[in-house]
Design a protein around this motif. Structure first.
Motif, PDB file in Angstrom:
ATOM      1  N   ILE A 135      44.793  39.712  52.251  1.00  0.00           N
ATOM      2  CA  ILE A 135      44.434  39.734  53.770  1.00  0.00           C
ATOM      3  C   ILE A 135      44.301  41.196  54.207  1.00  0.00           C
ATOM      4  O   ILE A 135      43.701  41.459  55.058  1.00  0.00           O
ATOM      5  N   PHE A 136      45.475  41.742  53.902  1.00  0.00           N
ATOM      6  CA  PHE A 136      45.770  43.165  54.767  1.00  0.00           C
ATOM      7  C   PHE A 136      44.691  44.027  54.325  1.00  0.00           C
ATOM      8  O   PHE A 136      44.093  44.838  55.090  1.00  0.00           O
ATOM      9  N   VAL A 137      44.438  44.087  52.943  1.00  0.00           N
ATOM     10  CA  VAL A 137      43.411  45.118  52.443  1.00  0.00           C
ATOM     11  C   VAL A 137      42.038  44.689  52.617  1.00  0.00           C
ATOM     12  O   VAL A 137      41.016  45.709  52.704  1.00  0.00           O
ATOM     13  N   TRP A 147      44.797  41.727  64.121  1.00  0.00           N
ATOM     14  CA  TRP A 147      45.489  40.828  64.131  1.00  0.00           C
ATOM     15  C   TRP A 147      45.647  40.062  62.762  1.00  0.00           C
ATOM     16  O   TRP A 147      46.851  39.618  62.284  1.00  0.00           O
ATOM     17  N   ALA A 148      44.609  39.915  62.019  1.00  0.00           N
ATOM     18  CA  ALA A 148      44.612  39.105  60.750  1.00  0.00           C
ATOM     19  C   ALA A 148      45.296  39.940  59.643  1.00  0.00           C
ATOM     20  O   ALA A 148      46.175  39.462  58.889  1.00  0.00           O
ATOM     21  N   VAL A 191      47.650  42.139  60.394  1.00  0.00           N
ATOM     22  CA  VAL A 191      49.237  42.038  60.725  1.00  0.00           C
ATOM     23  C   VAL A 191      49.943  40.973  60.326  1.00  0.00           C
ATOM     24  O   VAL A 191      51.004  40.557  59.881  1.00  0.00           O
ATOM     25  N   LEU A 192      49.262  39.599  60.481  1.00  0.00           N
ATOM     26  CA  LEU A 192      49.640  38.206  59.981  1.00  0.00           C
ATOM     27  C   LEU A 192      49.748  38.360  58.548  1.00  0.00           C
ATOM     28  O   LEU A 192      50.600  37.760  58.132  1.00  0.00           O
ATOM     29  N   GLY A 193      48.761  39.088  57.687  1.00  0.00           N
ATOM     30  CA  GLY A 193      49.060  39.269  56.061  1.00  0.00           C
ATOM     31  C   GLY A 193      50.269  39.805  55.851  1.00  0.00           C
ATOM     32  O   GLY A 193      50.977  39.389  54.804  1.00  0.00           O
ATOM     33  N   LEU A 194      50.650  40.925  56.486  1.00  0.00           N
ATOM     34  CA  LEU A 194      51.976  41.521  56.390  1.00  0.00           C
ATOM     35  C   LEU A 194      53.199  40.608  56.915  1.00  0.00           C
ATOM     36  O   LEU A 194      54.384  40.548  56.080  1.00  0.00           O
ATOM     37  N   LEU A 195      53.086  39.812  57.725  1.00  0.00           N
ATOM     38  CA  LEU A 195      54.152  38.945  58.487  1.00  0.00           C
ATOM     39  C   LEU A 195      54.706  37.877  57.440  1.00  0.00           C
ATOM     40  O   LEU A 195      55.730  37.271  57.441  1.00  0.00           O
ATOM     41  N   VAL A 212      43.425  31.241  51.431  1.00  0.00           N
ATOM     42  CA  VAL A 212      43.034  32.532  50.806  1.00  0.00           C
ATOM     43  C   VAL A 212      42.080  32.635  49.967  1.00  0.00           C
ATOM     44  O   VAL A 212      41.204  33.237  49.721  1.00  0.00           O
ATOM     45  N   LEU A 213      42.115  31.858  48.875  1.00  0.00           N
ATOM     46  CA  LEU A 213      41.152  31.634  48.022  1.00  0.00           C
ATOM     47  C   LEU A 213      39.948  31.147  48.342  1.00  0.00           C
ATOM     48  O   LEU A 213      38.958  31.807  47.814  1.00  0.00           O
ATOM     49  N   VAL A 214      39.788  30.283  49.226  1.00  0.00           N
ATOM     50  CA  VAL A 214      38.676  29.630  49.654  1.00  0.00           C
ATOM     51  C   VAL A 214      37.866  30.929  50.851  1.00  0.00           C
ATOM     52  O   VAL A 214      36.675  31.245  50.399  1.00  0.00           O
ATOM     53  N   TRP A 215      38.692  31.546  51.352  1.00  0.00           N
ATOM     54  CA  TRP A 215      38.298  32.780  52.185  1.00  0.00           C
ATOM     55  C   TRP A 215      37.723  33.835  51.186  1.00  0.00           C
ATOM     56  O   TRP A 215      36.493  34.398  51.352  1.00  0.00           O
ATOM     57  N   LEU A 216      38.233  34.102  50.113  1.00  0.00           N
ATOM     58  CA  LEU A 216      37.907  35.311  49.133  1.00  0.00           C
ATOM     59  C   LEU A 216      36.520  34.825  48.567  1.00  0.00           C
ATOM     60  O   LEU A 216      35.653  35.603  48.422  1.00  0.00           O
TER      61      LEU A 216
END
Length: 337
Positions: free
Chosen positions: A199-201, A207-208, A210-214, A110-114
């Motif tokens: 991920i959610f916000v 789908w991403a 939803v996965l963020g919340l799961l 997630v850090l890399v994605w951000l």
């Protein structure tokens, strides 16, 4: 007469106000600095966490108190979940590896994605993670707590020892280099909820999101099933995350996802946009303002030529202010006479 000090509407001297504004303005992160910062910060975190005195007697007393408190609430379900999951071999083995690996893999991902997709928001979101972890260190020191699997008065199953799975710092040979009585708050929950909310916000794909919340929900099941945490430890992790978020919001004056997606100091031509992902290049904005100013000058020349009989040029539109009113470097509209 003495020198006059220019002040801003906030009452601060102008140079100090400029410095304050610069510190609170998101800037494009540098990869080498971020790698170094994360490595050093995690090293310091591990050093401090493991340097907290292992107060076994107090940690076990606190665990007994937590267990009684959950019973009084009618929510002491950890043992039931632990035994049920342990009865399904493939499931509990998967949970052991989940507990040992995803905590780090997903957080780094997630850090890399951000960093790549939301550089303007990266520093703020990363700072929430750092502050959350720093507050957790205080919890480890002030409230030593044994995990359920180490409670001597209960028959919780230490699933890593029973199934001989690899990777957990909490059991086996690795337990000698990790503080066994630092269960409150749960950073598995603090970090996973940080990942999930980011991920959610910020993700676009449903789908991403939803996965963020799961992800944090699945992590809660895992930490309980493997008897590494009480569910109240998870509440502690949520409180730490709330503290980190509140501090960052106060510093930047907005929630991180409300900050511009692209920040100052990025590559030339990089967009700067808001939370909706729309916007324009700073270079283009400057070019537009410059063209408008040049047009104003050309209009004045045309008007002067009109006195000699030439057809006067149409009056130019006034230069527009930047779409970022808080930017001190933004061009400001000047009245056209």
């Amino acid at each position: 007469m003495g020198d006059r000090i220019l002040t801003t509407p906030e009452g601060l001297p102008a140079p100090r106000q400029a410095t304050w504004h610069r510190l609170r303005t998101p800037r494009h992160p540098r990869i080498w600095f971020e790698i170094l910062l994360i490595a050093v910060s995690y090293g310091v975190y591990s050093l401090i966490r493991n340097a907290v005195p292992e107060q076994k007697a107090q940690a076990l007393r606190n665990a007994d108190w937590i267990w009684r408190a959950e019973h009084s609430l009618g929510l002491a379900f950890e043992k039931t979940v632990n035994h049920a999951a342990d009865s399904v071999g493939w499931l509990i083995v998967s949970m052991n590896y989940y507990y040992a690996t995803l905590h780090f893999v997903v957080t780094i991902g997630v850090l890399v994605w951000l960093y790549r997709r939301h550089p303007g928001r990266y520093a703020a979101v990363r700072m929430i993670l750092f502050l959350t972890t720093a507050v957790a260190l205080l919890g480890y020191y002030l409230y030593p707590l044994a995990p359920p699997r180490l409670m001597e008065s209960e028959d919780f199953i230490d699933t890593v020892l029973v199934h001989q799975t690899w990777g957990s710092m909490a059991s086996g040979d690795l337990k000698h280099v990790s503080n066994q009585y630092a269960a409150m708050p749960s950073m598995h929950i603090g970090w996973s909820l940080w990942c999930g909310l980011a991920i959610f916000v910020l993700a676009k794909a449903p789908w991403a999101r939803v996965l963020g919340l799961l992800y944090p929900a699945a992590t809660l099941v895992v930490i309980v099933a493997t008897a590494n945490h009480f569910w109240l430890d998870a509440v502690g992790g949520v409180v730490c995350l709330g503290f980190g978020t509140a501090v960052v919001c106060a510093w930047y004056g907005a929630l991180p996802h409300r900050l511009p997606r692209y920040a100052h100091g990025g590559a030339p031509g990089t967009r700067r946009d808001g939370a909706d992902g729309t916007g324009s290049s700073p270079g283009a904005s400057a070019g537009t303002a410059g063209a408008a100013t040049a047009g104003a000058g050309a209009g004045g020349t045309g008007a002067g030529a009109g006195v000699g009989g030439a057809v006067p040029a149409p009056a130019a539109e006034p230069a527009l202010a930047s779409e970022h009113p808080g930017d001190p470097a933004a061009p400001v509209a000047a009245p056209v006479s």
